[in-house]
Structures are given as C-alpha cells and as structure tokens.
Design an enzyme around this catalytic site. Sequence first.
Site, mmCIF file in Angstrom:
data_model
loop_
_atom_site.group_PDB
_atom_site.id
_atom_site.type_symbol
_atom_site.label_atom_id
_atom_site.label_comp_id
_atom_site.label_asym_id
_atom_site.label_seq_id
_atom_site.Cartn_x
_atom_site.Cartn_y
_atom_site.Cartn_z
ATOM 1 N N CYS A 61 7.064 -4.842 15.527
ATOM 2 C CA CYS A 61 6.746 -3.852 16.559
ATOM 3 C C CYS A 61 5.333 -4.181 17.051
ATOM 4 O O CYS A 61 4.432 -4.447 16.245
ATOM 5 C CB CYS A 61 6.837 -2.436 15.994
ATOM 6 N N GLU A 108 0.832 -1.201 0.000
ATOM 7 C CA GLU A 108 0.000 0.000 0.000
ATOM 8 C C GLU A 108 0.868 1.253 0.000
ATOM 9 O O GLU A 108 1.962 1.281 0.565
ATOM 10 C CB GLU A 108 -0.930 -0.021 1.219
ATOM 11 N N SER A 148 12.486 6.594 7.498
ATOM 12 C CA SER A 148 12.108 6.301 8.878
ATOM 13 C C SER A 148 12.590 4.903 9.248
ATOM 14 O O SER A 148 12.374 3.945 8.501
ATOM 15 C CB SER A 148 10.583 6.382 8.988
ATOM 16 N N CYS A 184 2.036 -2.375 15.577
ATOM 17 C CA CYS A 184 1.995 -2.051 14.142
ATOM 18 C C CYS A 184 1.318 -3.163 13.344
ATOM 19 O O CYS A 184 1.684 -4.337 13.469
ATOM 20 C CB CYS A 184 3.426 -1.841 13.633
ATOM 21 N N SER A 242 12.023 5.755 14.853
ATOM 22 C CA SER A 242 10.818 5.333 15.583
ATOM 23 C C SER A 242 11.236 4.937 16.986
ATOM 24 O O SER A 242 11.617 3.801 17.239
ATOM 25 C CB SER A 242 10.179 4.149 14.860
ATOM 26 N N CYS A 275 3.574 8.597 1.125
ATOM 27 C CA CYS A 275 4.129 7.647 2.092
ATOM 28 C C CYS A 275 4.291 6.308 1.373
ATOM 29 O O CYS A 275 3.299 5.715 0.947
ATOM 30 C CB CYS A 275 3.162 7.538 3.268
ATOM 31 N N CYS A 285 -0.922 6.005 10.017
ATOM 32 C CA CYS A 285 0.348 5.370 10.407
ATOM 33 C C CYS A 285 0.095 4.016 11.039
ATOM 34 O O CYS A 285 -0.705 3.882 11.952
ATOM 35 C CB CYS A 285 1.054 6.186 11.478
ATOM 36 N N HIS A 319 9.612 5.684 20.402
ATOM 37 C CA HIS A 319 8.442 5.125 21.103
ATOM 38 C C HIS A 319 8.615 4.799 22.583
ATOM 39 O O HIS A 319 7.623 4.508 23.261
ATOM 40 C CB HIS A 319 7.913 3.868 20.395
ATOM 41 N N GLY A 356 7.128 -1.890 5.915
ATOM 42 C CA GLY A 356 8.510 -2.344 5.859
ATOM 43 C C GLY A 356 9.501 -1.460 6.582
ATOM 44 O O GLY A 356 9.186 -0.350 7.015
ATOM 45 N N GLU A 357 10.708 -1.985 6.702
ATOM 46 C CA GLU A 357 11.805 -1.271 7.359
ATOM 47 C C GLU A 357 12.804 -0.878 6.276
ATOM 48 O O GLU A 357 13.555 -1.720 5.768
ATOM 49 C CB GLU A 357 12.440 -2.184 8.421
ATOM 50 N N ASN A 395 -2.949 4.440 16.242
ATOM 51 C CA ASN A 395 -4.063 4.114 15.346
ATOM 52 C C ASN A 395 -4.409 2.643 15.504
ATOM 53 O O ASN A 395 -3.588 1.786 15.175
ATOM 54 C CB ASN A 395 -3.676 4.401 13.891
ATOM 55 N N CYS A 404 6.835 -6.850 7.007
ATOM 56 C CA CYS A 404 7.942 -6.350 7.824
ATOM 57 C C CYS A 404 8.298 -7.427 8.830
ATOM 58 O O CYS A 404 7.426 -8.117 9.342
ATOM 59 C CB CYS A 404 7.529 -5.076 8.551
#
Length: 363
Positions: A118, A94, A204, A121, A226, A107, A346, A228, A172-173, A303, A114
């Site tokens: 996390c 996406e 990111s 996510c 990231s 984005c 996000c 957190h 993804g990373e 989210n 991924c």
Amino acid sequence: MTKRMINLLNLDQEDLAAFFTTLGEKSFRATQVLQWIHQVGITDFDKMTNLSKSLRQRLQLETCLAFPTLVNQQISQDGTYKWLLQLDNNNYIETVFIPEDDRGTLCISSQIGCALECSFCATGKQGFNRNLTVGEIIGQLWLAEQTLRQEEIFCQTNPNRAISNVVLMGMGEPLANFNNVVKAVKLMQNDFCYGLSWRRVTISTAGIVPAISRLKTQCSANLAISLHAPNDELRNQLVPINKKYPLNQLMAACRDYVNHDARCRITFEYVMLKEVNDTPAHARALLKLLRGIPAKINLIPFNPFAGSTYQRSTPEAIEQFRDILMQADVLTVTRKTRGDDIDAACGQLAGKIQNRRQPMIFI
Ligand code: SAH
C-alpha cells in the site's frame, strides 16, 4: 530448543487435545495446559501441578514453549507502549498497546513485513519475509499481557486483565496468513485462554476477497476493511491488491459477510491523505459505495514516516469529510493518533526484516 521439539504455543485447543491423545493422555489435559500458559502465565511445565509428574517430565523433554524475545520497549507520552520482538534469523516485529479509559487495545502483527505495498504504509515499504506462526501471533498477546501485569496496568472493565481488545492491525496482512491467524484468534477467544468475545477481536484486511468469504465459516470476529478510496482508479494506486480484487468484488464479499447477522457491522478504515482522497466528492462517492452495508467508518489521519510522500489532510478537511458521512447517518469516528512520538501509530510499524522476498502467495 532442538528442532524436533514441538512448540506447544503453535497448537490451538483442538491440536493440543489431539497431541495429548497421541501421548495416551486424556484430551482435557489440553485445557489444563492452556490455562497454565495463558491465564496464569506459567511456562515451566514443572509448575503445572495438576499434571502428573511423568507427564510434566515428558513435556519437558519433548516439547517447548517458544515465545518471541522482547528486545525493546518504548512508552509514548500518551501511555502507548511499543515493543520490538525478535523472531528467528534476526527478524523483528512490532506490537503496540493503546490504553484508553474503558479498554486496553493490543495491536498485533501477523506477518514479517507485508507484500501488499500500500503506497502510504511504512510496513509495505519494508518488503515481505514470511508469515508468523500461531505461536508468534498469540505470543505477542502473552508477552504484552504478562509485561503489563508486571507493571500493574489493568483494564478498568476487567481488573484481572490488561488487555481487553485485540486488533490485527500491526505489520502484515492477516488474511494472507489465514490458517495461523484463525487458530490464534480462536485461542484469544477461548475461555481457557483470554476469553475475548468476538466483538473484541478485529481482523483488518486490505481486501483479500476469497479469504473474507472463508473467514465467516471459520471463526467469528469483527471485520475491518482498509478501504481508503471510493473508486477503483484511486484504490488501485493506494491499495494495489485492488487490481486483483476490485471494489465490486470487495463490496459483494462485505455484503455477504454481514448477511443474516443483525449484530454484524463492518468497520471501513479510510486514511486521510491531503488532496488525494479527502474531498467532499470523495465522501459522497464513499456513501454511494457503502449504501446498504451496515458500516462504521474510521477516518485515520495519515501518519508520515521517513520517505513517505503523502501529507496528512487538514483538520478542516477531515471534519468536513466526517460531517458529510454523519449527515447521511453513517457512524464515523476520526481515529486519535496515538504513540506517534515513538512511531507506534497506524502504518508506522516497520520492525526489521531480513531476506525480503516478493511476492507472496495468496490462498
Ligand atoms: N494489512 C491490514 C492491516 C495492517 S494496517 C490492512 O491493510 O488492513 C492497519 C491500518 O493502518 C490499515 O487500515 C492501513 O491501511 C492503515 N495505515 C497504513 N499506513 C498508514 C499510515 N501511514 N497512516 C495511517 N494509517 C495507515
């Protein structure tokens, strides 16, 4: 496309120049072809009129321009676009476009799924299939730009373009797909393609420390971390890659990234999870952790997605957290939630992933 065909979309300017040299052509053909594809939006070699007829025929026979296939478009009430793109083997990724008054931000995804898992996510819950190719990364920008131009959506600051900024904050990373991401970023910044300045491309990362150190030697881009959590114990739970690269190593890599570059500031992303990482004590610990690093903090209200166990922090908790940071003169922005009615916010990007396999190899 037959297997032996070279997908020119996978080549950056240097690769393309080398390719034309092997054909006995001048290396400046690379810039001509890049302009046709990325600036004009033409993918039919026959229409690339400043190339000789014989070269056009040869390109048609021996090469291709293979883009991801756009299979679905959703538009949020707030104007955010989300596209579902099909790759090979029924894998889908996406891409999201977020229009704002002074900019249009795309984005983009860097991997199918991924591997970092996390805990908050949606992408991480999908598993990991493979890295995206250069063509699949830059192809997202090409498809989005062409689609938006057709809909006559243009950026106020650049009336010829829809997209002014790119963030690698989709699925993804990015730093776990280092070489392809660097090549795609170079194409985004190339004046014969999209000509985006380094400040307008943000990579990111959840904190792949050796790759952060390498990044600076390979290309210039905004770096977002990231974060957190302000301590290892909590970060190990939320961002498990922290067990491999703990905060002292991550912060050292950040210091090194901004070192000697007065223009450089790192964005730290901090998802606001109710009663998990959102207390005043966490804010104060965060200030201590970031001391001495030119930083901007992005607070991201969590989210939710199907199956998630966390809750979003209350607006009061977010405001209080922000105030503590701002009082210490650290620029802090609470990210507006965009596109959540179409699951485009996000951490909500899931795509559709076949043949999930774990784990992945880090450089
Ligand atoms: N892997 C990269 C980029 C992808 S995610 C990274 O970790 O930075 C982009 C941002 O969205 C990251 O900061 C990520 O932690 C955050 N995010 C993930 N899930 C979220 C969710 N459910 N709510 C809010 N932000 C989320």
